[in-house]
Design an enzyme around this catalytic site. Structure first.
Site, PDB file in Angstrom:
ATOM      1  N   ARG A 283       0.833  -1.211   0.000  1.00  0.00           N
ATOM      2  CA  ARG A 283       0.000   0.000   0.000  1.00  0.00           C
ATOM      3  C   ARG A 283       0.865   1.258   0.000  1.00  0.00           C
ATOM      4  NH1 ARG A 283      -3.624  -0.672   5.027  1.00  0.00           N
ATOM      5  NH2 ARG A 283      -1.637  -1.480   5.742  1.00  0.00           N
TER       6      ARG A 283
ATOM      7  N   ASN B 238      -6.256  -2.895   2.282  1.00  0.00           N
ATOM      8  CA  ASN B 238      -6.206  -4.344   2.426  1.00  0.00           C
ATOM      9  C   ASN B 238      -7.620  -4.879   2.588  1.00  0.00           C
ATOM     10  OD1 ASN B 238      -3.417  -4.428   2.364  1.00  0.00           O
ATOM     11  ND2 ASN B 238      -3.180  -4.538   4.578  1.00  0.00           N
TER      12      ASN B 238
END
EC number: 3.6.1.7
Length: 93
Positions: free
Chosen positions: A20, A38
């Site tokens: 990320r 996520n």
């Protein structure tokens, strides 16, 4: 110029490896706004908004794996999907 949208769902070894964080840096590089988060199933979901050329470059970079520790199995791409219009690219926790 019109901005295009896409939702990407990335599967593989993509959680706990900085995916990320590095995706956010790639988004800045290509002037992409949106979010990355996520999912409970171990995948990552990306909502992206950018001019077509930049969006395509961003998607190509994601397919290659922006984080050195990740292993991409598949990137599902839904272009033109409805995405919340944003001015920034943020990590959703």
């Amino acid at each position: 110029m019109a901005r295009d949208t896409a939702i990407l769902r990335v599967t593989g070894f993509v959680q706990g490896v900085g995916f990320r964080y590095t995706t956010k840096h790639v988004a800045y590089k290509y002037d992409v706004s949106g979010t990355v988060k996520n999912l409970d199933d171990g995948s990552v979901e990306i909502h992206a908004i950018a001019e077509e050329e930049n969006l395509n470059k961003f998607i190509d970079a994601i397919k290659k794996g922006p984080s050195p520790g990740c292993r991409i199995e598949h990137v599902y791409i839904y272009k033109g999907a409805p995405v919340e219009d944003r001015k920034t690219f943020d990590i959703v926790y």
